[in-house]
Write a protein that holds these residues in place. Structure first.
Motif, PDB file in Angstrom:
ATOM      1  N   LYS A 118     -42.043 -29.174  35.669  1.00 59.01           N
ATOM      2  CA  LYS A 118     -42.906 -28.680  34.590  1.00 59.01           C
ATOM      3  C   LYS A 118     -42.544 -29.361  33.273  1.00 59.01           C
ATOM      4  O   LYS A 118     -43.423 -29.773  32.515  1.00 59.01           O
ATOM      5  CB  LYS A 118     -42.762 -27.163  34.473  1.00 59.01           C
ATOM      6  CG  LYS A 118     -43.689 -26.536  33.480  1.00 59.01           C
ATOM      7  CD  LYS A 118     -43.561 -25.014  33.492  1.00 59.01           C
ATOM      8  CE  LYS A 118     -44.509 -24.399  32.489  1.00 59.01           C
ATOM      9  NZ  LYS A 118     -44.400 -22.946  32.463  1.00 59.01           N
ATOM     10  N   HIS A 119     -41.259 -29.499  33.008  1.00 60.63           N
ATOM     11  CA  HIS A 119     -40.820 -30.154  31.776  1.00 60.63           C
ATOM     12  C   HIS A 119     -41.236 -31.635  31.751  1.00 60.63           C
ATOM     13  O   HIS A 119     -41.601 -32.157  30.707  1.00 60.63           O
ATOM     14  CB  HIS A 119     -39.304 -30.027  31.615  1.00 60.63           C
ATOM     15  CG  HIS A 119     -38.789 -30.647  30.367  1.00 60.63           C
ATOM     16  ND1 HIS A 119     -38.961 -30.074  29.125  1.00 60.63           N
ATOM     17  CD2 HIS A 119     -38.122 -31.798  30.152  1.00 60.63           C
ATOM     18  CE1 HIS A 119     -38.417 -30.848  28.206  1.00 60.63           C
ATOM     19  NE2 HIS A 119     -37.897 -31.902  28.806  1.00 60.63           N
ATOM     20  N   LEU A 120     -41.165 -32.277  32.910  1.00 57.79           N
ATOM     21  CA  LEU A 120     -41.529 -33.693  32.997  1.00 57.79           C
ATOM     22  C   LEU A 120     -43.034 -33.897  33.179  1.00 57.79           C
ATOM     23  O   LEU A 120     -43.505 -35.032  33.221  1.00 57.79           O
ATOM     24  CB  LEU A 120     -40.788 -34.362  34.169  1.00 57.79           C
ATOM     25  CG  LEU A 120     -39.275 -34.426  34.074  1.00 57.79           C
ATOM     26  CD1 LEU A 120     -38.693 -35.048  35.338  1.00 57.79           C
ATOM     27  CD2 LEU A 120     -38.834 -35.200  32.834  1.00 57.79           C
ATOM     28  N   ARG A 121     -43.746 -32.783  33.307  1.00 57.20           N
ATOM     29  CA  ARG A 121     -45.199 -32.822  33.517  1.00 57.20           C
ATOM     30  C   ARG A 121     -45.579 -33.621  34.763  1.00 57.20           C
ATOM     31  O   ARG A 121     -46.422 -34.512  34.723  1.00 57.20           O
ATOM     32  CB  ARG A 121     -45.918 -33.353  32.285  1.00 57.20           C
ATOM     33  CG  ARG A 121     -45.717 -32.471  31.083  1.00 57.20           C
ATOM     34  CD  ARG A 121     -46.450 -32.981  29.883  1.00 57.20           C
ATOM     35  NE  ARG A 121     -46.152 -32.082  28.768  1.00 57.20           N
ATOM     36  CZ  ARG A 121     -46.389 -32.401  27.524  1.00 57.20           C
ATOM     37  NH1 ARG A 121     -46.928 -33.544  27.220  1.00 57.20           N
ATOM     38  NH2 ARG A 121     -46.096 -31.545  26.566  1.00 57.20           N
ATOM     39  N   THR A 122     -44.891 -33.307  35.837  1.00 62.09           N
ATOM     40  CA  THR A 122     -45.180 -33.958  37.113  1.00 62.09           C
ATOM     41  C   THR A 122     -45.318 -32.890  38.192  1.00 62.09           C
ATOM     42  O   THR A 122     -44.883 -31.753  38.006  1.00 62.09           O
ATOM     43  CB  THR A 122     -44.111 -35.007  37.471  1.00 62.09           C
ATOM     44  OG1 THR A 122     -44.573 -35.796  38.560  1.00 62.09           O
ATOM     45  CG2 THR A 122     -42.776 -34.386  37.820  1.00 62.09           C
ATOM     46  N   ASN A 123     -45.902 -33.249  39.302  1.00 58.86           N
ATOM     47  CA  ASN A 123     -46.147 -32.275  40.371  1.00 58.86           C
ATOM     48  C   ASN A 123     -44.945 -32.165  41.308  1.00 58.86           C
ATOM     49  O   ASN A 123     -44.030 -32.986  41.287  1.00 58.86           O
ATOM     50  CB  ASN A 123     -47.424 -32.622  41.136  1.00 58.86           C
ATOM     51  CG  ASN A 123     -47.387 -34.006  41.744  1.00 58.86           C
ATOM     52  OD1 ASN A 123     -46.341 -34.508  42.119  1.00 58.86           O
ATOM     53  ND2 ASN A 123     -48.546 -34.633  41.837  1.00 58.86           N
ATOM     54  N   ASN A 124     -44.977 -31.131  42.152  1.00 66.94           N
ATOM     55  CA  ASN A 124     -43.853 -30.856  43.042  1.00 66.94           C
ATOM     56  C   ASN A 124     -43.611 -31.962  44.069  1.00 66.94           C
ATOM     57  O   ASN A 124     -42.452 -32.314  44.311  1.00 66.94           O
ATOM     58  CB  ASN A 124     -44.027 -29.497  43.723  1.00 66.94           C
ATOM     59  CG  ASN A 124     -42.720 -28.993  44.289  1.00 66.94           C
ATOM     60  OD1 ASN A 124     -41.677 -29.106  43.645  1.00 66.94           O
ATOM     61  ND2 ASN A 124     -42.763 -28.446  45.482  1.00 66.94           N
ATOM     62  N   PRO A 125     -44.650 -32.549  44.688  1.00 63.95           N
ATOM     63  CA  PRO A 125     -44.378 -33.644  45.633  1.00 63.95           C
ATOM     64  C   PRO A 125     -43.649 -34.824  44.971  1.00 63.95           C
ATOM     65  O   PRO A 125     -42.741 -35.414  45.563  1.00 63.95           O
ATOM     66  CB  PRO A 125     -45.764 -34.056  46.136  1.00 63.95           C
ATOM     67  CG  PRO A 125     -46.591 -32.823  45.985  1.00 63.95           C
ATOM     68  CD  PRO A 125     -46.061 -32.152  44.746  1.00 63.95           C
ATOM     69  N   ARG A 126     -44.020 -35.149  43.745  1.00 67.27           N
ATOM     70  CA  ARG A 126     -43.329 -36.249  43.058  1.00 67.27           C
ATOM     71  C   ARG A 126     -41.894 -35.854  42.725  1.00 67.27           C
ATOM     72  O   ARG A 126     -40.976 -36.673  42.854  1.00 67.27           O
ATOM     73  CB  ARG A 126     -44.055 -36.662  41.781  1.00 67.27           C
ATOM     74  CG  ARG A 126     -43.342 -37.833  41.105  1.00 67.27           C
ATOM     75  CD  ARG A 126     -44.232 -38.607  40.155  1.00 67.27           C
ATOM     76  NE  ARG A 126     -43.558 -39.829  39.745  1.00 67.27           N
ATOM     77  CZ  ARG A 126     -42.667 -39.900  38.755  1.00 67.27           C
ATOM     78  NH1 ARG A 126     -42.357 -38.819  38.064  1.00 67.27           N
ATOM     79  NH2 ARG A 126     -42.085 -41.044  38.447  1.00 67.27           N
ATOM     80  N   MET A 127     -41.659 -34.611  42.319  1.00 66.50           N
ATOM     81  CA  MET A 127     -40.294 -34.160  42.035  1.00 66.50           C
ATOM     82  C   MET A 127     -39.442 -34.250  43.297  1.00 66.50           C
ATOM     83  O   MET A 127     -38.300 -34.696  43.240  1.00 66.50           O
ATOM     84  CB  MET A 127     -40.284 -32.724  41.506  1.00 66.50           C
ATOM     85  CG  MET A 127     -40.507 -32.592  40.022  1.00 66.50           C
ATOM     86  SD  MET A 127     -39.424 -33.599  38.984  1.00 66.50           S
ATOM     87  CE  MET A 127     -37.809 -33.057  39.467  1.00 66.50           C
ATOM     88  N   THR A 128     -40.001 -33.854  44.425  1.00 65.45           N
ATOM     89  CA  THR A 128     -39.272 -33.941  45.685  1.00 65.45           C
ATOM     90  C   THR A 128     -38.893 -35.387  45.966  1.00 65.45           C
ATOM     91  O   THR A 128     -37.758 -35.679  46.373  1.00 65.45           O
ATOM     92  CB  THR A 128     -40.134 -33.373  46.836  1.00 65.45           C
ATOM     93  OG1 THR A 128     -40.405 -31.993  46.542  1.00 65.45           O
ATOM     94  CG2 THR A 128     -39.414 -33.477  48.171  1.00 65.45           C
TER      95      THR A 128
END
Length: 87
Positions: A34-44
């Motif tokens: 959320k802080h990086l403004r990216t989605n969960n698949p990309r965070m994974t």
């Protein structure tokens, strides 16, 4: 500041967190995503492939945890090197 962020700051600065992925033992990926403004698949993907992290994202992470940019860069680079050794 969220108390978990303060704990992560302390653990990074004292060397208890040695690799980027260890941060997520203490907070969910979704908070950082959320802080990086990216989605969960990309965070994974970023957790397992730190070479996809951008300089801007590393800087944002250091700002979020109030940790020197070089220390965040160091834990990212340490994970990168350890992952390369394991292949």
């Amino acid at each position: 500041m969220d108390k978990r962020y303060e704990s992560i700051k302390f653990m990074i600065e004292t060397g208890h967190i040695k690799e980027f992925k260890e941060i997520f033992h203490y907070i969910p990926k979704s908070l950082l995503g959320k802080h990086l403004r990216t989605n969960n698949p990309r965070m994974t993907r970023l957790v397992t492939n730190v070479d996809d992290l951008t300089v801007h994202e590393i800087f944002c992470i250091s700002t979020l945890f109030d940790v020197d940019y070089h220390k965040i860069n160091h834990i990212v680079f340490t994970q990168y090197l350890n992952d390369k050794k394991g292949r």
